[in-house]
Design a protein around this motif. Structure first.
Motif, short mmCIF file in Angstrom:
data_model
loop_
_atom_site.label_atom_id
_atom_site.label_comp_id
_atom_site.label_asym_id
_atom_site.label_seq_id
_atom_site.Cartn_x
_atom_site.Cartn_y
_atom_site.Cartn_z
N GLY A 284 0.89 -1.20 0.02
CA GLY A 284 0.03 -0.13 0.11
C GLY A 284 0.90 1.30 -0.12
O GLY A 284 0.27 2.46 -0.07
N ASN A 285 1.92 1.11 -0.13
CA ASN A 285 2.93 2.50 0.00
C ASN A 285 3.56 2.50 -1.44
O ASN A 285 3.79 1.70 -2.17
CB ASN A 285 4.27 2.09 0.78
CG ASN A 285 5.10 3.29 1.16
OD1 ASN A 285 4.32 4.41 0.98
ND2 ASN A 285 6.24 3.03 1.59
N ALA A 286 3.09 3.80 -2.08
CA ALA A 286 3.81 4.32 -3.31
C ALA A 286 5.08 4.89 -3.13
O ALA A 286 5.35 5.80 -2.20
CB ALA A 286 2.90 5.59 -3.80
N LEU B 204 -3.08 3.77 -6.60
CA LEU B 204 -2.70 5.45 -6.68
C LEU B 204 -3.60 5.50 -8.12
O LEU B 204 -3.55 5.22 -9.23
CB LEU B 204 -1.31 5.35 -7.11
CG LEU B 204 -0.73 6.65 -7.40
CD1 LEU B 204 -0.83 7.55 -6.27
CD2 LEU B 204 0.69 6.64 -7.76
N ILE B 205 -4.23 6.50 -7.87
CA ILE B 205 -5.39 7.19 -9.09
C ILE B 205 -4.99 8.85 -9.34
O ILE B 205 -4.71 9.51 -8.54
CB ILE B 205 -6.41 6.93 -8.70
CG1 ILE B 205 -6.95 5.55 -8.24
CG2 ILE B 205 -7.58 7.54 -9.67
CD1 ILE B 205 -8.39 5.42 -7.59
N MET B 206 -4.93 8.79 -10.63
CA MET B 206 -4.75 10.14 -11.20
C MET B 206 -5.98 10.53 -11.72
O MET B 206 -6.48 10.36 -12.62
CB MET B 206 -3.71 10.33 -12.20
CG MET B 206 -3.44 11.74 -12.85
SD MET B 206 -2.33 12.82 -11.78
CE MET B 206 -3.57 13.98 -11.19
N SER C 97 -7.72 3.01 -0.39
CA SER C 97 -7.80 1.68 -0.01
C SER C 97 -8.95 1.33 0.07
O SER C 97 -10.00 1.73 1.02
CB SER C 97 -6.71 1.56 1.42
OG SER C 97 -7.11 0.21 2.01
N GLY C 98 -9.64 0.41 -0.65
CA GLY C 98 -11.01 0.24 -0.63
C GLY C 98 -11.74 1.20 -1.62
O GLY C 98 -11.47 1.77 -2.54
N ARG C 99 -12.66 2.15 -0.69
CA ARG C 99 -13.37 3.13 -0.90
C ARG C 99 -12.80 4.63 -0.18
O ARG C 99 -13.30 5.48 -0.25
CB ARG C 99 -14.74 3.05 -0.89
CG ARG C 99 -15.26 1.98 -1.67
CD ARG C 99 -16.87 2.02 -1.78
NE ARG C 99 -17.48 1.02 -2.55
CZ ARG C 99 -18.74 0.95 -2.89
NH1 ARG C 99 -19.74 1.59 -2.15
NH2 ARG C 99 -19.31 0.12 -3.45
#
Length: 269
Positions: A82-84, A105-107, A117-119
């Motif tokens: 879960g780490n970018a 990760l979302i642009m 994470s989930g929602r």
């Protein structure tokens, strides 16, 4: 007089040689991840074979997927923990410090780069309003969000508005107000300074030649530490889960829920 040794364009320069970044874990991507990374979303260019250096509006990185600079030196990977993390070789040089398994990760099309994470959003650049912006992994080791006019809206040295519980502020990073008029700058000389309009210092912790980094502790206390981890200055606030915010009026506040529990009293300066 308050020093602003690190102010202005120098804050946006590459991380000084020898500086270190501690991350919870580092999972280096393998060749097996190259294929899904190149087609990380349905909106990715069809037939693409090389790993792109960009994350375009609406695109995302799932665990194990990544983007890489054109010179192949820097890789931004969304780890399975879960780490970018931005890495050079096997060395982590930046991380989102988010440990939520199965995060993405979302642009976003609104210009905000978000880890979900989930929602539940667990990290964001705070750049919503830059509709159509995209992320680039640059050859100079920087991560930059550019708007449609190719103006930088964010880079990896910027923290927007809120320094969350458990997060550090180290040189050359800074905490910015949403309107960009004020920033809380952790200087290389150890002084923590509020700077107005990129040039005018209005407040500091007076820890010049002493401090090493600042941290918003999980117990709610915001503290400046020396390089030897000796506390030098603090807000003396104890509220587990409190956060630090740089407001548009120039006031730096520690907030618990919606309640300010400490302030720099610099509003309107």
């Amino acid at each position: 007089m308050i020093s602003i040794k690190s102010a202005g364009s120098r804050m946006l320069a590459s991380l000084a040689a020898g500086a270190t970044l501690l991350v919870p874990s580092l999972l280096v991507p393998t060749a097996a991840h190259a294929a899904p990374a190149a087609a990380s979303t349905a909106s990715a260019a069809s037939g693409a074979t090389a790993v792109s250096d960009m994350l375009l509006p609406g695109q995302y990185l799932k665990p194990g997927q990544y983007r890489r600079s054109k010179n192949n030196l820097y890789t931004l990977v969304m780890q399975t923990d879960g780490n970018a993390v931005l890495i050079k070789g096997r060395t982590a040089i930046w991380a989102s410090m988010t440990n939520r398994k199965a995060s993405t990760l979302i642009m976003q099309p609104d210009g905000n780069l978000v880890i979900i994470s989930g929602r539940t959003p667990v990290w964001a650049t705070g750049t919503n309003g830059s509709t159509g912006a995209h992320l680039e992994v640059q050859n100079d080791s920087n991560l930059v969000i550019y708007n449609v006019r190719h103006k930088a809206a964010w880079n990896r040295y910027m923290v927007m508005v809120t320094l969350g519980s458990g997060r550090n502020l180290t040189w050359p990073s800074a905490l910015y107000s949403h309107n960009r008029s004020y920033r809380l700058q952790m200087q290389s000389d150890g002084n923590l300074v509020i700077v107005k309009n990129a040039t005018t210092p209005i407040w500091s912790t007076k820890t010049t030649s002493k401090g090493g980094y600042a941290t918003m502790q999980t117990d709610g206390n915001f503290v400046v530490y020396s390089a030897a981890k000796k506390p030098l200055w603090s807000t003396k606030t104890v509220r587990h889960g409190a956060v630090l915010q740089m407001q548009d009026d120039g006031n730096l506040v520690v907030v618990y829920g919606r309640t300010p529990i400490w302030s720099s009293n610099t509003s309107g300066r």
